[in-house]
Write a protein that holds these residues in place. Structure first.
Motif, PDB file in Angstrom:
ATOM      1  N   ASN A   1       0.826  -1.210   0.000  1.00 12.52           N
ATOM      2  CA  ASN A   1       0.000   0.000   0.000  1.00 12.52           C
ATOM      3  C   ASN A   1       0.858   1.257   0.000  1.00 12.52           C
ATOM      4  O   ASN A   1       0.571   2.217  -0.708  1.00 12.52           O
ATOM      5  CB  ASN A   1      -0.904   0.010   1.230  1.00 12.52           C
ATOM      6  CG  ASN A   1      -2.308  -0.404   0.881  1.00 12.52           C
ATOM      7  OD1 ASN A   1      -2.968   0.261   0.093  1.00 12.52           O
ATOM      8  ND2 ASN A   1      -2.759  -1.521   1.432  1.00 12.52           N
TER       9      ASN A   1
ATOM     10  N   LYS B   1       2.438   6.152  -7.050  1.00 13.81           N
ATOM     11  CA  LYS B   1       1.297   6.933  -7.552  1.00 13.81           C
ATOM     12  C   LYS B   1       1.526   8.444  -7.409  1.00 13.81           C
ATOM     13  O   LYS B   1       1.192   9.221  -8.297  1.00 13.81           O
ATOM     14  CB  LYS B   1       0.035   6.503  -6.794  1.00 13.81           C
ATOM     15  CG  LYS B   1      -1.216   7.221  -7.239  1.00 13.81           C
ATOM     16  CD  LYS B   1      -2.486   6.457  -6.857  1.00 13.81           C
ATOM     17  CE  LYS B   1      -2.710   6.395  -5.360  1.00 13.81           C
ATOM     18  NZ  LYS B   1      -4.019   5.788  -5.034  1.00 13.81           N
TER      19      LYS B   1
ATOM     20  N   GLY C   1      -6.588   3.029   1.687  1.00 18.31           N
ATOM     21  CA  GLY C   1      -5.287   2.376   1.873  1.00 18.31           C
ATOM     22  C   GLY C   1      -4.646   2.625   3.234  1.00 18.31           C
ATOM     23  O   GLY C   1      -4.424   1.694   4.001  1.00 18.31           O
TER      24      GLY C   1
HETATM   25 MG   LIG Z   1      -3.225   4.316  -1.359  1.00 17.20          MG
END
Ligand SMILES: [Mg+2]
Ligand SMILES: Nc1ncnc2c1ncn2[C@@H]1O[C@H](COP(=O)(O)OP(=O)(O)OP(=O)(O)O)[C@@H](O)[C@H]1O
Length: 468
Positions: A349, A356, A432
């Motif tokens: 995660n 990301k 997350g």
């Molecule tokens: Mg996340």
């Protein structure tokens, strides 16, 4: 706001009225006044409250009374005198003089405050200075009375002239008036203070109970939300596995050869189905963690292997974005007792986020190092006792967009995203980190974050080494 109750105090704050001397004046102060009065004039004084309670008294036993009490009629006269004086109550503000057949007198003086009777004081026994002879009635009490003795004892009592008596009583009245005034003022102030404190307390108690009520209600709703999440996720998962299963079968040409376009559509169904399954699993995890029913399957895990596995999992994904993956692992780290799948979930995660929220061409670093275990609960005590425990810290470091300090305390809340707008650039649901935090805590560890806006972020997960 309701008016504070003053019933217990026995007087009305609004009017400041008092019904009794004893309500406001300290007995000690009254006794001091009687004592100094006695020292000055050698006269006995008694102060009574409006309800006849004796508040203060300084007197000397009259020897004449002691002598008279040896004779039956003498005893009767003495006790009747004491009784009558006690029962004498002035009806207005004037002084009452109680005369006895012995020639002895008492002055009974009303004490008033703001026009109301609040008590009285008694001065005496004394003998009016005008009395020249032993009254006949006294001598006739008993044939065996020694006339000379009686005369001597009578003369031993204080002798007071009429105008002196008046001056003395008005002096004492003045002193008591002053004392009443200042005591009353102090009393009022303190009563007002008590009343205002009582009122603040009442308001506070009311607010506390409202808050408690709201808190209970919120907890109830939170529980309902968790139950709802658990049920819905569970119910969604079953049909979804069928959707995924059938799309896999279609892809494998089990229902016949697919055209290019059909394959494209089925692959999209499959891919989105998997995405949805991931989301539903996260919701289930969260509700299990919130309800404390998440079960961990513990086994040994080597931190070095954990880091290696993480790097190889994310390498392809990172390469697509030209993000470099670096690893750093200290040698000789202790083996951890964890649920390996869950630990992987935690670090994945964080790695997902790191990639990301990085720009193409950035760097993401996974590291494992040894550190002291500082548990909030028993950290200080454990260090003092020399039994300090070690821990392994896993760092996930990126050179991405970073976060402002004000965001850092919120990112672990479920569904929180720094950019919560519908037009945000990055995908995800904001679940997350809330799951990560709870999973780390379920392992007895903790998670921390440091970040510089525009420069990058470091998440550190610390897992204590197993206790021996
Ligand atoms: Mg996340
Ligand atoms: N490495 C990071 N750099 C910058 N911001 C981050 C980083 N990690 C998390 N955040 C911020 O914290 C928010 C919450 O993260 P979290 O992982 O809980 O949710 P998400 O990644 O948006 O969604 P999900 O993980 O459920 O797919 C993110 O939306 C992002 O704003």
């Amino acid at each position: 706001m309701t008016a504070p109750s003053t019933e217990a105090a026995g007087f009305d704050i609004a009017l400041g009225d008092i019904a009794d001397l004893s309500e406001v004046v300290d007995r000690e102060a009254l006794r001091d006044i009687c004592r100094s009065f006695f020292d000055l004039f050698n006269l006995s004084v008694r102060i009574y409250a409006a309800d006849d309670t004796l508040l203060a008294s300084v007197s000397e036993p009259a020897e004449l009374y002691t002598y008279l009490q040896k004779f039956p009629k003498g005893r009767k006269v003495v006790s009747e005198t004491v009784d009558q004086v006690k029962r004498t109550r002035p009806t207005d503000s004037s002084v009452l003089r109680h005369q006895t057949i012995m020639g002895i007198v008492y002055d009974v003086v009303p004490i008033t405050y703001q026009g109301r009777p609040v008590g009285r004081f008694v001065i005496g026994p004394f003998v009016p200075a005008e009395l020249e002879q032993v009254p006949k009635a006294l001598v006739r009490l008993d044939p065996n009375l020694d006339r000379l003795e009686v005369r001597d004892l009578l003369m031993k009592l204080p002798r007071v002239r009429a105008n002196t008596a008046e001056r003395i009583t008005s002096h004492l009245r003045g002193v008591l008036d002053l004392l009443l005034f200042s005591s009353h003022r102090a009393h009022l102030t303190s009563e007002m203070h008590v009343a205002s404190v009582r009122e603040s307390y009442r308001e506070l108690a009311e607010k506390t109970s409202k808050l408690q009520h709201a808190y209970d209600r919120l907890k109830e709703l939170d529980q309902l939300k968790s139950n709802f999440l658990a049920t819905v996720s569970h119910e969604l998962r079953t049909p979804l596995t069928s959707i995924i299963g059938y799309s896999e079968m279609l892809e494998a040409n089990i229902a016949g050869e697919l055209t290019g376009e059909q394959r494209e559509f089925v692959e999209t169904i499959h891919q989105k189905g998997n995405q949805l399954l991931g989301l539903i699993s996260s919701l289930l995890d969260l509700s299990k963690l919130e309800q404390g029913v998440m079960r961990l399957t513990l086994s040994d895990a080597d931190p070095k292997a954990v880091i290696g596995d993480l790097a190889s999992t994310f390498l392809p994904h990172a390469m697509k974005r030209e993000i470099a993956i670096e690893t750093a692992c200290e040698e000789g780290l202790p083996t951890l007792r964890v649920d390996p799948l869950r630990l992987k979930q935690i670090l994945s995660n964080l790695a997902e986020n790191a990639i990301k929220f990085s720009a193409d061409g950035g760097t993401v670093r996974f590291a494992a190092r040894y550190t002291d275990w500082e548990d909030d609960a028993d950290g200080a005590g454990a260090v003092l006792m020399g039994s300090s425990r070690g821990a392994v810290a896993f760092d996930v470091v990126d050179t991405g967009i970073g976060m402002r300090a004000s965001e850092l305390e919120k990112i672990f809340d479920a569904f929180y995203q720094v950019d919560g707008s519908a037009t945000r650039e990055h995908g995800g649901t904001g679940l997350g980190l809330s799951i990560v935090k709870r999973l780390v805590e379920a392992h007895g560890g903790n998670i921390s974050v440091t970040s510089t806006y525009g420069e990058g972020t470091t998440f550190t997960v610390t897992i204590p080494e197993p206790e021996e």
